[in-house]
Design a protein around this motif. Sequence first.
Motif, PDB file in Angstrom:
ATOM      1  N   ARG A   1       1.405   6.401   2.183  1.00  0.00           N
ATOM      2  CA  ARG A   1       0.588   5.204   2.395  1.00  0.00           C
ATOM      3  C   ARG A   1      -0.880   5.628   1.397  1.00  0.00           C
ATOM      4  O   ARG A   1      -1.249   6.621   1.559  1.00  0.00           O
ATOM      5  CB  ARG A   1       0.313   5.054   3.627  1.00  0.00           C
ATOM      6  CG  ARG A   1      -0.646   3.867   4.041  1.00  0.00           C
ATOM      7  CD  ARG A   1      -0.826   3.837   5.357  1.00  0.00           C
ATOM      8  NE  ARG A   1       0.349   3.777   6.225  1.00  0.00           N
ATOM      9  CZ  ARG A   1       0.965   2.335   6.622  1.00  0.00           C
ATOM     10  NH1 ARG A   1       0.598   1.285   5.816  1.00  0.00           N
ATOM     11  NH2 ARG A   1       2.063   2.438   7.172  1.00  0.00           N
TER      12      ARG A   1
ATOM     13  N   ASP B   1       0.643  -1.254  -0.058  1.00  0.00           N
ATOM     14  CA  ASP B   1      -0.020  -0.234   0.024  1.00  0.00           C
ATOM     15  C   ASP B   1       0.954   1.354  -0.003  1.00  0.00           C
ATOM     16  O   ASP B   1       0.359   2.245   0.449  1.00  0.00           O
ATOM     17  CB  ASP B   1      -1.086   0.018   1.129  1.00  0.00           C
ATOM     18  CG  ASP B   1      -1.915  -1.093   1.173  1.00  0.00           C
ATOM     19  OD1 ASP B   1      -2.439  -1.703   0.052  1.00  0.00           O
ATOM     20  OD2 ASP B   1      -2.001  -1.800   2.378  1.00  0.00           O
TER      21      ASP B   1
ATOM     22  N   ASP C   1      -4.798   4.354   1.153  1.00  0.00           N
ATOM     23  CA  ASP C   1      -5.703   3.509   1.725  1.00  0.00           C
ATOM     24  C   ASP C   1      -6.008   2.095   0.960  1.00  0.00           C
ATOM     25  O   ASP C   1      -6.122   1.993  -0.318  1.00  0.00           O
ATOM     26  CB  ASP C   1      -7.049   3.941   1.391  1.00  0.00           C
ATOM     27  CG  ASP C   1      -8.249   3.594   2.294  1.00  0.00           C
ATOM     28  OD1 ASP C   1      -8.102   2.342   2.659  1.00  0.00           O
ATOM     29  OD2 ASP C   1      -9.215   4.088   2.532  1.00  0.00           O
ATOM     30  N   HIS C   2      -5.825   0.965   1.769  1.00  0.00           N
ATOM     31  CA  HIS C   2      -5.977  -0.439   1.132  1.00  0.00           C
ATOM     32  C   HIS C   2      -7.100  -0.733   0.433  1.00  0.00           C
ATOM     33  O   HIS C   2      -6.941  -1.320  -0.780  1.00  0.00           O
ATOM     34  CB  HIS C   2      -5.667  -1.381   2.354  1.00  0.00           C
ATOM     35  CG  HIS C   2      -5.770  -2.837   1.731  1.00  0.00           C
ATOM     36  ND1 HIS C   2      -4.549  -3.293   1.212  1.00  0.00           N
ATOM     37  CD2 HIS C   2      -6.676  -3.821   1.706  1.00  0.00           C
ATOM     38  CE1 HIS C   2      -5.034  -4.616   0.865  1.00  0.00           C
ATOM     39  NE2 HIS C   2      -6.283  -5.010   1.331  1.00  0.00           N
ATOM     40  N   ASP C   3      -8.231  -0.136   0.560  1.00  0.00           N
ATOM     41  CA  ASP C   3      -9.522  -0.319  -0.040  1.00  0.00           C
ATOM     42  C   ASP C   3      -9.655   0.659  -0.986  1.00  0.00           C
ATOM     43  O   ASP C   3     -10.915   0.568  -1.659  1.00  0.00           O
ATOM     44  CB  ASP C   3     -10.646  -0.445   1.163  1.00  0.00           C
ATOM     45  CG  ASP C   3     -10.448  -1.522   2.098  1.00  0.00           C
ATOM     46  OD1 ASP C   3      -9.970  -2.693   1.823  1.00  0.00           O
ATOM     47  OD2 ASP C   3     -10.518  -1.292   3.301  1.00  0.00           O
ATOM     48  N   ASP C   4      -8.846   1.778  -1.324  1.00  0.00           N
ATOM     49  CA  ASP C   4      -9.089   2.667  -2.260  1.00  0.00           C
ATOM     50  C   ASP C   4      -8.815   2.184  -3.699  1.00  0.00           C
ATOM     51  O   ASP C   4      -7.451   2.046  -4.002  1.00  0.00           O
ATOM     52  CB  ASP C   4      -8.335   3.990  -1.941  1.00  0.00           C
ATOM     53  CG  ASP C   4      -8.699   5.126  -3.102  1.00  0.00           C
ATOM     54  OD1 ASP C   4      -9.572   4.925  -3.774  1.00  0.00           O
ATOM     55  OD2 ASP C   4      -7.955   6.088  -2.726  1.00  0.00           O
TER      56      ASP C   4
ATOM     57  N   GLU D   1      -0.224  10.512   2.961  1.00  0.00           N
ATOM     58  CA  GLU D   1       0.060  10.105   4.276  1.00  0.00           C
ATOM     59  C   GLU D   1       1.758   9.750   4.209  1.00  0.00           C
ATOM     60  O   GLU D   1       1.870   8.549   3.664  1.00  0.00           O
ATOM     61  CB  GLU D   1      -0.647   9.301   4.917  1.00  0.00           C
ATOM     62  CG  GLU D   1      -0.293   8.905   6.109  1.00  0.00           C
ATOM     63  CD  GLU D   1      -0.918   7.878   7.055  1.00  0.00           C
ATOM     64  OE1 GLU D   1      -0.656   7.341   7.929  1.00  0.00           O
ATOM     65  OE2 GLU D   1      -2.232   7.257   6.322  1.00  0.00           O
TER      66      GLU D   1
END
Length: 298
Positions: A134, A88, A136-139, A179
Motif C-alpha cells: 500500500r 493506492d 500513502d494516498h497523499d504521498d 506495507e
Amino acid sequence: MNAGYIDDGTGEFMGENSPSLARRPLAQIGSRARPQPRLRLLPLAGFVWGSRAAMPLPRTRGEHVLIRVTRGTLQLDFPRSRQALGPDSLFYIPCGTAFAALPLVDCAGEVLLIAPELTRDLSHPLPERALGGRLDHDDPAPRLMLQELAQEARRTSPDARAAIACQLSLLALRLARLEPVARRVQASPGHDPDLPLAERFVALAQTRLADGSTIADLADTLGVTTAELDAACQHRHGKRAVDLVHDLRLARAVQMLRDTSESPARIARMLGYSSLAHLSRAFVTATGRLPDSFRGAD
C-alpha cells in the motif's frame, strides 16, 4: 484506435491498448540495428496481459513490471492464486514470472515496463519475487518517481543510463518498505469479502461471460438479491448490473479483435453472445462500425 506494437525482442504482438506511448518505447538510444534497453510507461486501464483467450491466463514476459493503481481494481492471476489490487496499490512483478493482468471497470493507474538490462549492477537490486503493498494516498513520491524515470528515458545524454540506475535503486528501496496490502483470493473472486459488492460482481462476471450465467445466477453466487446487486452497481458505477455485464463483454470483444486473430463469429461464441448478429448489433451501437470494419480500421 491503437492495437499495441510488435515487441523488438520477441517478435510477439503485445496487447496493451494504450495511447501512442504503447506503440514505441520512451527511449531508443543507439542504432536501429542494436536497440538499447528501454523503459515504457503505459496507462493501466489498457494493460491486458496473458494468453489470447476470453479470460487471459498467466503468461511470462521478458520485462520487469511495476503497477501503480490509482482507481478501481486490477485483477492479477498467477498460476496458483489471484490477487485484487485496489487504489493506492503498488505491485512489482519480475521478468519471467507467469501472470495475467485484467483491469476491471473504472481501473486507472500506470504500468512501468523495465528492460532487465537496466537493472544490472544496481546499488540496491530489485526484488527477485513478485510483491506489492500500500502507498500513502497523499504521498506524491511514487508518481514523481515514475515521471522522473520517464523523463530520463527520453534523454540521450551519456549520464541518462546512470540516472535511471539511481532511480531504479531508489525504487528497490521503496518496494522493500511497502506495507503489504494485495489480497490473495484462492476461491472465486466473488467470494473476496474485502472487495465492495459491486467490485466482487465485476470480478465474478469477468470470469463468467461465456457460461450463460444470468444476473440472478451471479447475484445468487454473491449471496445477495438482484435488487441489492443493482443498487450496489448503481452506487459504485452509475449503471445496473446487466449494463455492466454488457460493457464488460463488449470491452473484451474489442480487446480480442485488437489483440487476436480470432474471427468475429468465434469471439461472439467465446464471450456468450447469442450469435454474430448479436455481437454486430452491440458493436454498431457502441462504435458505429461492424466488428470486421472495426478491426480493419486499426
